[in-house]
Enzyme design. Structure first.
Site, PDB file in Angstrom:
ATOM      1  N   GLY A   1     -11.098  -3.979   1.967  1.00 29.29           N
ATOM      2  CA  GLY A   1     -11.590  -4.196   0.627  1.00 29.29           C
ATOM      3  C   GLY A   1     -12.078  -2.818   0.315  1.00 29.29           C
ATOM      4  O   GLY A   1     -12.352  -1.734   1.090  1.00 29.29           O
TER       5      GLY A   1
ATOM      6  N   LYS B   1      -2.221  -0.735  13.741  1.00 24.31           N
ATOM      7  CA  LYS B   1      -3.532  -0.381  14.124  1.00 24.31           C
ATOM      8  C   LYS B   1      -3.659  -0.457  15.648  1.00 24.31           C
ATOM      9  O   LYS B   1      -4.410   0.708  16.269  1.00 24.31           O
ATOM     10  CB  LYS B   1      -4.793  -1.562  13.505  1.00 24.31           C
ATOM     11  CG  LYS B   1      -5.003  -1.418  11.963  1.00 24.31           C
ATOM     12  CD  LYS B   1      -5.573  -2.509  11.437  1.00 24.31           C
ATOM     13  CE  LYS B   1      -5.567  -2.480  10.094  1.00 24.31           C
ATOM     14  NZ  LYS B   1      -5.994  -3.795   9.185  1.00 24.31           N
TER      15      LYS B   1
ATOM     16  N   ARG C   1      -0.276   7.396 -10.315  1.00 28.77           N
ATOM     17  CA  ARG C   1       0.938   6.958 -10.929  1.00 28.77           C
ATOM     18  C   ARG C   1       0.828   6.594 -12.329  1.00 28.77           C
ATOM     19  O   ARG C   1       1.969   6.982 -13.061  1.00 28.77           O
ATOM     20  CB  ARG C   1       1.854   6.061  -9.978  1.00 28.77           C
ATOM     21  CG  ARG C   1       2.507   6.372  -8.672  1.00 28.77           C
ATOM     22  CD  ARG C   1       3.049   5.113  -8.106  1.00 28.77           C
ATOM     23  NE  ARG C   1       2.392   4.237  -7.870  1.00 28.77           N
ATOM     24  CZ  ARG C   1       2.737   3.021  -7.004  1.00 28.77           C
ATOM     25  NH1 ARG C   1       3.885   3.007  -6.866  1.00 28.77           N
ATOM     26  NH2 ARG C   1       1.864   2.086  -7.038  1.00 28.77           N
TER      27      ARG C   1
END
Lengths: 432, 432
Positions: free
Chosen positions: B305, B206, B47
Site C-alpha cells: 500500500g 523478500k 515517466r
C-alpha cells in the site's frame, strides 16, 4: 577492522547480567564482526562477590561500581541493576567519564529519563535502552527510527507478562484472580511480592517510556493513570466473553483528537477477540501501534527473562559500539513536540458497567436517566434476574465513547440511587 | 539545527512516490526536528510528465532521471521505480555522485544487493531499504540492529498480502482458489496479472533479502526454492482444518542444524492454528523470528500500500539524513559468515500427503513399505473410502521430519505403485 578492543563495564550480574556476560564471551567473534572491533568485558560490579559466576574471570569482579565507571578506560557501561539509586548516579558518572550507556532500567528511565538524556547529550555519548520496554521485543528502535518519518497516534500494549499470564489463565480456565495468581507464582511467572506487576507499576513505567518516544514529548511515570488487575473477577471475564471480548491489562498511550495533548494509562480493559492483541497468550508481551501512514503494526515476543532481555541489551551494545567506532552518536531524546499530558478525566473511551439493582419496574428508566444527565450515551443494556438474590437483578450497560470524567460522574450518581444496590464492576472497552 | 536543507531526489511518483512527496510536504517540520536539518524535495523523475500531481511543484518534475541523480547537489535519492533496470543504473550513479540511497526495490536487492552495497561502501554512502520487505513493518532495522547481538536461527514469514488474502478467503469461506483469486482481483488485492504474487516470485525476493540479513550471508533470489499457491485446493484447506492447521504461503529461511549452511524457500504450508502466524488475516503480513537469546518474536502489519510503504521509506530517509548530518553512515552489508545456501533437497520438515488409492486390503502395507524404504517415518495415517469413486479410497499420511529429497523419492516411488491411482497433494507442515 580496528584491533584495540572496546571495553565494557557490566553493572549487575543477576539473571540478565550473567546472560549478557555469557553471550559476550561465546559470541565474541560474531559481535566483533558486527561492530567492526572486538569488545571486551573489562569489569563486573556485583553486590555479592563470593557467589560463583561460571564463565566470568574472577579478577573482573568488583563490589565498587563507582570506581569501575570512573576508571577512565571504559567505553560502554551496561547497567542492569535496576531501581533508581545507585543506578542513576552510576549512569551519570559513566557519562562524565566518557562512556556510553546501555540500560535495561525502566523505573529510572520512566522517572528521570530527561535528565539522563541531557547528561548523555552534554558529554556526546549514547544512552540506549531497548531492554527497558518489553524485553527482547524491538520497540524502542522501531519507534525511534523506523517510524521516524511517520506520526504515531496510539500505542496499545500488553507489556507485563505476569499479569497477562494471570488473565489468560482466568480466561481459559474460569479461575478467579487469587487462584490464577497462585498458579503464576508456583510457575515462577509472579514474584513472591507481586505488587509491582499486579498493581500496574511495571506497566506504567513502560507506558511512560513508550508515550515519550511515540509522541516526541516527555512523559513520566507520575503522569500515567494506573489501575491494577486485583479487582478483575471471573464474572468480568465471563461478561467479556459474552461480548466477544477478552480482558487484558493494557498500557494505552494516545494522542488527543486535536493533536494538542497526550494521555498515558494502564488498566484492565475488554478488547474484541478479533483484535491481534487478544491472541497474546501466557506471559508473552505485544505492542500494537497505530500510525498515520504505516497503519496498524504489532510487535510480539517474550517480555522478560534473562536471555531475551540480554538479546535486547546486546543489540544496543552493538549499536553503541558501532557509533563509538564511527565517532558519532545515535538519535538522542526527541522531545520536540512538548505536548502536555492530560489527566484521566479527559480520556475518551467506551465502558462496560455491571450494576446490582432492585428487580422492579422503572429501574432501567432511572438508570438510563442518570447516564443521559451526564452526557454518557448508552449503546446496549442487558437486564437479568439474579438467581442468588430475591428481588435483585443485574444490569449490564455498555456505553458509547464518553470522557472518563463523565463516566465517573455517572457512576457516583448511580451509587446514590436507592434502586442501585451496588456497582459490581466498571471496565473500559478498547481496541475497536 | 543546520539550516541548509538536505536535497532529496525522488525517482518514481506512483502510489508510493506520491505518498512520500505528500508526507515530506505536510510533515516537513516534524521531519526537520527529527533529522536536525530541513529536507527539501529537489526533483521528481517520472515517466508521464503530463499527469497532474497534486501538491508537487511542476517545476520539480523531470523525465530525465539520470540527469537528476547526476546533478551534484542531491544528498539522498529515493528509488521507488521498482524492477532491475533502470533502477540499478540510477542507484549506482547516485552513489557515484555522492548521494545516499533509500530504495523500496525488493527485486533489485534480491537480485544484486551485494553489488549495490559494495557501491554504497565504496563511496561512503548509505543504502537503506526497509520498504523492500513487508511494507511498513519494521523488519530490516530490527534484524540488522536490534538483533545484532543475537543469533537468528529461523525466519517464517507471511510476506505477500495478495496470497494471504486468497488463502484466508479459502479458509473462511470454503471457496476454491480461482473463486478466491477473483475476489482478490475485484477488491484490488490482486493485480490483473497476478503471476508475481501467486507464483511466489514476490515472496521469494523478500525471502532472499530476509535470509541475507538474518544470517549475515549472501542469498539471491535464484537461491530461493519457490512454489506458488495455484495448486492449493479447497480439499487441502479442509485437510488442514482436520489437523488443527491452516494453510499459509510462507517464506522460510533456516540455518541448518550444524550451523554450516542456510536454506531459503517459499511454498504453501500447513501451520497449527495455535501458531501466531495462523491468525494473520486478510492482506496483512507478519514475520516470525526465532533467535537464540530473544526467543520467538513476531512483527505484524500492512505489507503493501502507498501510505504504509511510504512510512518505511520516510523512516529510512530520516536515518540516512541523520547520518549525513553527523557525517557518518549506518550499518552496511553484513555478510561476514559467508554461509553457503543448500538446496531444497536438504531441507528437513514434515509432510502431509494425500493419495488416491485402490480400496482393497494390503494397500496401506504397500504404501508404508515405500515410506520406510526411503527413510521417511510416518506419524499418522488416515484411510477413507471415497464417496465419489467405486473401489477407491483416500489415504492421508503425515510424516515425521525428513529431508525433502527423501520425500521426493518416496512420492516418485508411490506413483509407480499399481494401487496408487494418484498423488492428490503434498504439503509441508511447519511451525510446530
Amino acid at each position: 577492522m580496528r584491533t584495540r578492543p572496546l571495553k565494557v563495564a557490566l553493572l549487575g550480574c543477576g539473571v540478565v547480567g550473567s546472560e549478557v556476560a555469557r553471550i559476550m564471551t561465546t559470541h565474541a567473534d560474531d559481535l566483533a564482526a558486527r561492530i567492526g572491533a572486538p569488545v571486551e568485558l573489562a569489569g563486573v560490579a556485583v553486590r555479592r562477590p563470593s557467589k560463583v559466576r561460571e564463565g566470568i574471570d574472577p579478577s573482573l569482579i568488583t563490589t565498587d561500581a563507582t570506581a569501575l565507571v570512573k576508571r577512565g578506560d571504559i567505553d560502554v557501561v551496561i547497567e542492569v541493576i535496576g531501581g533508581i539509586e545507585p543506578a542513576r548516579a552510576l549512569i551519570t558518572t559513566a557519562f562524565e567519564h566518557g562512556a556510553s550507556v546501555v540500560s535495561a532500567n525502566k523505573a529510572l528511565l520512566a522517572e528521570d529519563g530527561a535528565a539522563l538524556h541531557a547528561a548523555a547529550e552534554q558529554h556526546g555519548r549514547d544512552l540506549y535502552y531497548e531492554a527497558a520496554v518489553a524485553g527482547a521485543i524491538p520497540l524502542v528502535r522501531p519507534l525511534r527510527e523506523s517510524l521516524a518519518g511517520d506520526k504515531v497516534n496510539r500505542v496499545l500494549g500488553i507489556v507485563n507478562g505476569t499479569t497477562n499470564f494471570i488473565l489468560d489463565k482466568m480466561d481459559t480456565s474460569g479461575a478467579g484472580y487469587s487462584e490464577a495468581l497462585d498458579e503464576a507464582t508456583a510457575l515462577g511467572y509472579a514474584e513472591a511480592d507481586p505488587t509491582a506487576d499486579v498493581e500496574g507499576f511495571d506497566a506504567a513505567a513502560k507506558a511512560a517510556i513508550l508515550a515519550g518516544i511515540a509522541f516526541h514529548t516527555r512523559v513520566r511515570i507520575g503522569d500515567v493513570h494506573r489501575e491494577g488487575l486485583t479487582e478483575v473477577t471471573a464474572a468480568d471475564i465471563a461478561s467479556a466473553k459474552r461480548m466477544g471480548c477478552t480482558v487484558k491489562l493494557l498500557a494505552i498511550c494516545e494522542r488527543a483528537a486535536d493533536g494538542k495533548s497526550v494521555t498515558a494509562r494502564v488498566h484492565p480493559a475488554m478488547i474484541p477477540l478479533t483484535h491481534p492483541l487478544a491472541s497474546v497468550r501466557e506471559a508473552y508481551n505485544a505492542v500494537f501501534i497505530e500510525a498515520e501512514a504505516a497503519g496498524q503494526l504489532m510487535f510480539y515476543g517474550p517480555g522478560a527473562g534473562g536471555a531475551p532481555t540480554a538479546s535486547a541489551v546486546l543489540g544496543d551494545l552493538v549499536a553503541v559500539c558501532r557509533n563509538l567506532v564511527a565517532e558519532t552518536t545515535g538519535p538522542g531524546e526527541s522531545a520536540y513536540t512538548q505536548l502536555p499530558v492530560s489527566s484521566m478525566g479527559e480520556v475518551v473511551t467506551r465502558y462496560h458497567i455491571s450494576l446490582d439493582v432492585a428487580d422492579k419496574p422503572g429501574v432501567l428508566a432511572q438508570v438510563a436517566t442518570v447516564f443521559a444527565e451526564h452526557g454518557v450515551s448508552i449503546d446496549t443494556v442487558r437486564q437479568q434476574s439474579r438467581q442468588d438474590g430475591v428481588g435483585e437483578a443485574s444490569l449490564v450497560v455498555v456505553t458509547h465513547r464518553a470522557p472518563d470524567a463523565a463516566l465517573s460522574g455517572t457512576v457516583e450518581a448511580l451509587r446514590k440511587l436507592d434502586t442501585v444496590r451496588g456497582v459490581a464492576s466498571i471496565m473500559r472497552v478498547e481496541g475497536e
